[in-house]
Write a protein that holds these residues in place. Structure first.
Motif, PDB file in Angstrom:
ATOM      1  N   PHE A 100       0.813  -1.223   0.000  1.00 57.33           N
ATOM      2  CA  PHE A 100       0.000   0.000   0.000  1.00 57.33           C
ATOM      3  C   PHE A 100       0.847   1.275   0.000  1.00 57.33           C
ATOM      4  O   PHE A 100       0.697   2.143  -0.858  1.00 57.33           O
ATOM      5  N   GLY A 101       1.757   1.362   0.967  1.00 56.11           N
ATOM      6  CA  GLY A 101       2.564   2.573   1.101  1.00 56.11           C
ATOM      7  C   GLY A 101       3.482   2.794  -0.090  1.00 56.11           C
ATOM      8  O   GLY A 101       3.718   3.921  -0.516  1.00 56.11           O
ATOM      9  N   ARG A 103       2.900   1.799  -3.202  1.00 57.58           N
ATOM     10  CA  ARG A 103       2.103   2.247  -4.354  1.00 57.58           C
ATOM     11  C   ARG A 103       1.814   3.736  -4.248  1.00 57.58           C
ATOM     12  O   ARG A 103       1.818   4.451  -5.244  1.00 57.58           O
ATOM     13  N   ILE A 104       1.532   4.203  -3.049  1.00 54.59           N
ATOM     14  CA  ILE A 104       1.293   5.633  -2.856  1.00 54.59           C
ATOM     15  C   ILE A 104       2.550   6.407  -3.225  1.00 54.59           C
ATOM     16  O   ILE A 104       2.493   7.465  -3.851  1.00 54.59           O
ATOM     17  N   LYS A 106       4.566   5.658  -5.357  1.00 59.33           N
ATOM     18  CA  LYS A 106       4.823   5.435  -6.779  1.00 59.33           C
ATOM     19  C   LYS A 106       6.151   4.717  -7.023  1.00 59.33           C
ATOM     20  O   LYS A 106       6.899   5.046  -7.941  1.00 59.33           O
TER      21      LYS A 106
ATOM     22  N   ALA B 169      -4.353   4.483   6.289  1.00 57.93           N
ATOM     23  CA  ALA B 169      -3.981   4.962   4.958  1.00 57.93           C
ATOM     24  C   ALA B 169      -3.139   6.234   5.068  1.00 57.93           C
ATOM     25  O   ALA B 169      -2.107   6.365   4.409  1.00 57.93           O
ATOM     26  N   LEU B 172       0.300   5.529   6.074  1.00 59.42           N
ATOM     27  CA  LEU B 172       1.130   4.935   5.032  1.00 59.42           C
ATOM     28  C   LEU B 172       1.406   5.916   3.897  1.00 59.42           C
ATOM     29  O   LEU B 172       1.875   5.526   2.842  1.00 59.42           O
ATOM     30  N   GLY B 173       1.074   7.173   4.118  1.00 59.51           N
ATOM     31  CA  GLY B 173       1.482   8.205   3.164  1.00 59.51           C
ATOM     32  C   GLY B 173       0.389   8.701   2.239  1.00 59.51           C
ATOM     33  O   GLY B 173       0.666   9.503   1.351  1.00 59.51           O
ATOM     34  N   ALA B 174      -0.843   8.245   2.419  1.00 62.63           N
ATOM     35  CA  ALA B 174      -1.905   8.644   1.505  1.00 62.63           C
ATOM     36  C   ALA B 174      -2.471  10.008   1.907  1.00 62.63           C
ATOM     37  O   ALA B 174      -2.816  10.213   3.061  1.00 62.63           O
ATOM     38  N   GLU B 178      -5.881  10.178  -2.224  1.00 66.82           N
ATOM     39  CA  GLU B 178      -5.454   8.771  -2.282  1.00 66.82           C
ATOM     40  C   GLU B 178      -6.234   7.929  -1.282  1.00 66.82           C
ATOM     41  O   GLU B 178      -6.591   6.786  -1.558  1.00 66.82           O
ATOM     42  N   ARG B 182      -8.227   4.801  -2.630  1.00 64.70           N
ATOM     43  CA  ARG B 182      -7.714   3.465  -2.351  1.00 64.70           C
ATOM     44  C   ARG B 182      -8.387   2.781  -1.175  1.00 64.70           C
ATOM     45  O   ARG B 182      -8.290   1.566  -1.018  1.00 64.70           O
TER      46      ARG B 182
END
Lengths: 382, 270
Positions: A100-101, A103-104, A106, B169, B172-174, B178, B182
């Motif tokens: 997850f992290g 993909r965020i 990139k 989320a 985790l950087g969203a 995002e 997601r």
């Protein structure tokens, strides 16, 4: 230890009129395993949420690597969290949860695959990538949560009672596992727990909290051997806490008798709290002991017997491998290093009396500890 | 065995009011006036294919519009305070307390050529626009009447969405976008599917809306079936056959929708 990474400076947190954190001052070093330890509602989870960025303190500063981060949102902090109930995404499989992290951020597909698989190996879940999250056991979910956080290579990992929902055996295994992972990755762990044994086993530094205040900061040995007040002495392990009077340096009076001790720096004739750990007390024949008492109850605990002894109406807990039957009279001696002196505090007289002893005194170590209840308490802090 | 005996009245209820009518429809669909088995009811169905197609298209459009209105509405409503939410929910439910036909008649008089809408537009020198007795009026009627069925399930899913997933989320950087893309949206899909089903099914089978707002111009499946039972073309056998076809259509549509839900049938109708 190495250099300072995080600092909390005069941090206060108030909800409406209720002060949840009262002037927290704390610094955390790079690569340190630091544990916030305390009973439910002591403010440890709130402290963790402030470091994670989920809560903004009412006053005071939080700095990370020297920069103030009070208003930096969680997704911009180099900090990842393992949540109390893991919070794994139910719509993603194990692989995608961990990815997850990345993909965020990139990260390229190939690198994602490498890093996720590497993490699966670190947490011993190789080959579980395609599993659905709800097909995993509690311990496995726990590992996925750790992998999901660590794969981002954070500088700091926050862990909020991560082992609370696991059974005792698994918890012990995971304690070792976590310590190993922390040393292997060389990153800072900030760990929240109410379990004193967990804190002593894993930590470099333990921060004991109660009522929104830090009661003591120190290494596990310091905390155990040199508790600062009756709360710490009682919360960490078992303690007999007695009223005493410090006559001069190295001399304390208990039960109208003077004992030699190793403590100094108190005013002459200052009233103090005296801590005697139950495993330090040596039992003798009555005539050879400095104090004589009567055994009132014995409980077999496996390694030792919990023996409750009545000394002049005051009941002590003594842990001994020898069996002394109820009603027998015994004597004890106290060596200077068995005695620890503490200044009087607001906690004096509240702890360390075994008059109401029951075999279940150790509810904090109870494997059947109700995790839901703990969570409710944690929610109260929010 | 208490639980078993307690279920008896419900089983009885379902047998009388669900199973028996269904069986009757099937029996009617496969028989003729003389009660003999026949497939001829289905021979004629291709004649009505255009009605089928028209119904599906209008129902899909209405469902899509409902979704476009309901999702953002539910999403932002879930972030409001309790008082605002209560009032908003009350306002959404309020029209449903009034008679369905009355509401649709009201739309008739609003959309009429000399109706409220055209009078209003006239004040600005626009119009008159011809809406009544078109597909637009029918879709509008469907959206108006069935929107709450879309809002309620979506809102309840978003509202109950555990905040810990959102925090995870973010952790985790969203960022907000995002996190929505997601986590929030995928987790709210069961509510969306449930809402889609609950709007699509009444839309495809409605006859009152198309009759009142569509005039004779918009002829839908519901009208067709009604005509076989109450109308000029009295033929319950053909009506049952069409109803059966529609049942299959809805069933297939629901199965497809559920497939999108990733097997999370718990919150979806069916």
């Amino acid at each position: 230890m190495s250099k300072e990474l995080i600092r909390l400076h005069d941090v206060c947190m108030a909800y409406d009129d209720e002060l949840v954190l009262d002037n927290i001052n704390l610094y955390i070093n790079d690569s340190e395993f630091l544990t916030l330890l305390g009973p439910s509602g002591c403010g440890k989870t709130t402290t963790l949420r402030i470091i994670g960025g989920f809560t903004t303190p009412s006053s005071g500063d939080v700095t990370f690597d020297g920069e103030r981060i009070n208003d930096v949102p969680p997704h911009k902090r180099q900090i990842n969290t393992v949540f109390q109930k893991y919070a794994l995404f139910p719509h993603l499989d194990v692989f995608e949860n961990i990815a997850f992290g990345l993909r965020i951020a990139k990260v390229g597909e190939k690198e994602i695959e490498e890093r996720v698989n590497e993490m699966l190996e670190v947490v011993s879940l190789k080959g579980f990538g395609k599993r659905k999250v709800d097909q995993l056991s509690g311990g496995q979910q726990q590992r996925v949560a750790i992998a999901r956080a660590l794969v981002n290579r954070p500088k700091v990992l926050l862990l909020d009672e991560p082992l609370g929902a696991l059974d005792l055996r698994l918890r012990k295994d995971m304690q070792n596992e976590l310590k190993r992972i922390q040393q292997q990755m060389g990153i800072t762990f900030i760990y929240v727990t109410h379990d004193q044994e967990e804190a002593l086993t894993m930590s470099d530094t333990v921060v004991v909290m109660d009522k929104g205040r830090i009661q003591q900061i120190g290494s596990p040995e310091d905390i155990y051997n040199e508790p600062k007040n009756a709360f710490v002495a009682d919360f960490i392990g078992e303690s007999n806490i007695l009223d005493g009077i410090m006559h001069t340096d190295f001399v304390v009076e208990i039960f109208n008798r003077k004992f030699r001790c190793l403590d100094k720096g108190f005013a002459p004739m200052e009233p103090v709290d005296v801590v005697i750990r139950p495993e330090d007390i040596e039992i003798m024949a009555p005539e050879k002991g400095r104090l004589q008492g009567t055994v009132t109850s014995v409980t077999f605990k496996g390694v030792h017997y919990d023996t409750i002894v009545d000394f002049k109406g005051y009941k002590w807990l003594i842990q001994t491998t020898d069996y002394h039957e109820v009603g027998s009279v015994i004597g004890i001696i106290l060596n200077p290093d068995d005695i620890h002196i503490m200044k009087k505090s607001e906690y004096s007289g509240m702890f360390g009396d075994y008059s109401s002893y029951s075999a279940e005194y150790d509810e904090i170590n109870d494997p059947d500890f109700d995790a839901d209840e703990a969570e409710e308490d944690a929610d109260d802090e929010d | 065995m208490r639980t078993k005996s307690a279920a008896v009245p419900y089983v009885f209820w379902m047998a009388v009011f669900v199973v028996i009518p269904l069986v009757l429809i099937v029996v009617y669909a496969f028989t003729n006036y003389d009660g003999a088995f026949t497939l001829e009811n289905f021979d004629n169905i291709d004649v009505f294919l255009q009605v089928f197609g028209n119904s599906v298209v209008l129902a899909l459009i209405a469902t899509a519009i409902c979704l476009l209105i309901a999702y953002p509405f539910s999403y932002f409503l879930a972030q409001e305070g309790p008082v605002f939410r209560k009032v908003a929910m009350l306002l959404i439910m309020l029209p449903m307390w009034m008679n369905f036909l009355l509401r649709t008649y009201a739309w008739m008089s609003i959309l009429e050529n000399n109706g409220f809408l055209n009078q209003l537009l006239g004040l600005f020198g626009i119009g008159p626009v011809h809406i009544i007795n078109t597909d637009i009026a029918v879709v509008l009627g469907m959206v108006y009447n069935f929107l709450p069925f879309m809002i309620l399930p979506i809102f309840s899913v978003i509202d109950k969405l555990d905040h810990k997933y959102i925090e995870a989320a973010q952790d985790l950087g969203a960022n907000k976008r995002e996190t929505f893309r997601r986590v929030i949206f995928p987790l709210s899909l069961p509510g969306v599917l449930s809402g889609v089903t609950m709007v699509f099914i009444p839309s495809i089978s409605t006859f009152a809306i198309s009759k009142l707002l569509g005039g004779g111009m918009s002829f839908l499946l519901g009208d067709l079936i009604e005509m076989q039972f109450l109308g000029s073309a009295y033929n319950p056998h053909l009506g049952s056959a069409i109803a059966l076809m529609m049942l299959v259509l809805v069933l297939v549509a629901t199965l497809i929708t559920n497939r999108f839900g990733g097997g999370d049938e718990g919150t979806v109708l069916m």
